[in-house]
Motif scaffolding. Structure first.
Motif, PDB file in Angstrom:
ATOM      1  N   LYS A  70      12.286  11.671   2.160  1.00 35.83           N
ATOM      2  CA  LYS A  70      11.385  10.747   2.856  1.00 35.83           C
ATOM      3  C   LYS A  70       9.986  10.934   2.289  1.00 35.83           C
ATOM      4  N   PHE A  71       9.200   9.854   2.277  1.00 33.94           N
ATOM      5  CA  PHE A  71       7.830   9.911   1.795  1.00 33.94           C
ATOM      6  C   PHE A  71       6.926   9.244   2.814  1.00 33.94           C
ATOM      7  N   HIS A  72       5.753   9.854   3.034  1.00 31.48           N
ATOM      8  CA  HIS A  72       4.810   9.287   3.993  1.00 31.48           C
ATOM      9  C   HIS A  72       3.382   9.688   3.623  1.00 31.48           C
ATOM     10  N   SER A  73       2.463   8.723   3.709  1.00 28.89           N
ATOM     11  CA  SER A  73       1.035   8.993   3.533  1.00 28.89           C
ATOM     12  C   SER A  73       0.272   8.147   4.539  1.00 28.89           C
ATOM     13  N   ASP A  74      -0.457   8.808   5.424  1.00 26.50           N
ATOM     14  CA  ASP A  74      -1.234   8.079   6.440  1.00 26.50           C
ATOM     15  C   ASP A  74      -2.509   7.469   5.885  1.00 26.50           C
ATOM     16  N   ASN A  75      -3.153   8.173   4.951  1.00 21.50           N
ATOM     17  CA  ASN A  75      -4.490   7.762   4.534  1.00 21.50           C
ATOM     18  C   ASN A  75      -4.623   7.445   3.044  1.00 21.50           C
ATOM     19  N   GLY A 126       5.360  -4.233  -6.547  1.00 22.75           N
ATOM     20  CA  GLY A 126       5.727  -5.145  -5.467  1.00 22.75           C
ATOM     21  C   GLY A 126       5.904  -4.369  -4.183  1.00 22.75           C
ATOM     22  N   ASN A 127       7.126  -4.390  -3.628  1.00 21.24           N
ATOM     23  CA  ASN A 127       7.387  -3.635  -2.396  1.00 21.24           C
ATOM     24  C   ASN A 127       8.284  -2.413  -2.658  1.00 21.24           C
ATOM     25  N   THR A 128       8.264  -1.942  -3.913  1.00 26.16           N
ATOM     26  CA  THR A 128       9.076  -0.805  -4.315  1.00 26.16           C
ATOM     27  C   THR A 128       8.193   0.366  -4.735  1.00 26.16           C
ATOM     28  N   SER A 159       0.824  -1.208   0.000  1.00 22.10           N
ATOM     29  CA  SER A 159       0.000   0.000   0.000  1.00 22.10           C
ATOM     30  C   SER A 159       0.862   1.263   0.000  1.00 22.10           C
ATOM     31  N   ILE A 160       0.340   2.319  -0.567  1.00 22.46           N
ATOM     32  CA  ILE A 160       1.007   3.625  -0.548  1.00 22.46           C
ATOM     33  C   ILE A 160       1.189   4.125   0.886  1.00 22.46           C
ATOM     34  N   THR A 161       0.388   3.596   1.811  1.00 21.53           N
ATOM     35  CA  THR A 161       0.478   4.011   3.214  1.00 21.53           C
ATOM     36  C   THR A 161       1.522   3.209   3.993  1.00 21.53           C
ATOM     37  N   SER A 162       2.290   2.374   3.320  1.00 26.81           N
ATOM     38  CA  SER A 162       3.351   1.605   3.985  1.00 26.81           C
ATOM     39  C   SER A 162       4.440   2.539   4.500  1.00 26.81           C
ATOM     40  N   PHE A 195      13.288   8.903  -7.160  1.00 20.85           N
ATOM     41  CA  PHE A 195      13.571   8.413  -5.814  1.00 20.85           C
ATOM     42  C   PHE A 195      12.961   7.026  -5.705  1.00 20.85           C
ATOM     43  N   ILE A 196      13.731   6.049  -5.251  1.00 22.41           N
ATOM     44  CA  ILE A 196      13.236   4.685  -5.099  1.00 22.41           C
ATOM     45  C   ILE A 196      13.241   4.328  -3.619  1.00 22.41           C
ATOM     46  N   PHE A 197      12.067   3.911  -3.155  1.00 27.15           N
ATOM     47  CA  PHE A 197      11.882   3.522  -1.757  1.00 27.15           C
ATOM     48  C   PHE A 197      11.478   2.047  -1.705  1.00 27.15           C
ATOM     49  N   LYS A 198      11.837   1.365  -0.619  1.00 26.75           N
ATOM     50  CA  LYS A 198      11.395   0.000  -0.350  1.00 26.75           C
ATOM     51  C   LYS A 198      10.523   0.017   0.892  1.00 26.75           C
TER      52      LYS A 198
END
Length: 126
Positions: free
Chosen positions: A61-66, A107-109, A31-34, A121-124
């Motif tokens: 850094k990237f973050h989304s709660d909802n 997947g998880n990327t 999920s995008i909220t991970s 930017f690539i996040f896991k």
């Protein structure tokens, strides 16, 4: 001898199950909220994978709660905005700039890139 043979057959079966179900878990998109950890970034054609740089306090850094609002932090500054789903990608619309970015989960990327730009930017998922 028969007991040893049964033991190895059982062991191989257990290992096979772990491999089969472990691979299946990563084939689905998270999920995008991970929770996300930066693993690679590129700006102006320079690819950065150094863990010391990527894990520094000022690293992106990237973050989304909802799944609707997000915070993208870079160089210690938070940029907020709204996510909109467009097919298999998210469009990041910022509150403080007209520049837009797209985010694609595979997947998880999570790959976030500037639309019509060269930076990404690539996040896991962690």
């Amino acid at each position: 001898m028969r007991r040893l043979k049964n033991f190895f057959c059982t062991l191989l079966l257990i290992i096979g199950c772990f491999l089969l179900f472990g691979c299946e878990k990563h084939s689905e998109n998270v999920s995008i909220t991970s929770d996300w950890q930066l693993v690679e970034m590129s700006t102006d054609g320079n690819v950065i994978t150094d863990r010391n740089i990527l894990s520094s306090e000022d690293s992106p850094k990237f973050h989304s709660d909802n799944g609707e609002d997000f915070v993208f932090s870079i160089s210690g500054k938070d940029h907020t905005g709204v996510l909109s789903l467009d097919g298999d990608r998210y469009i990041l619309v910022y509150d403080d700039t007209d520049k837009q970015m797209e985010a694609i989960i595979d997947g998880n990327t999570l790959r976030i890139s500037i639309i019509d730009g060269t930076s990404y930017f690539i996040f896991k998922a962690v």
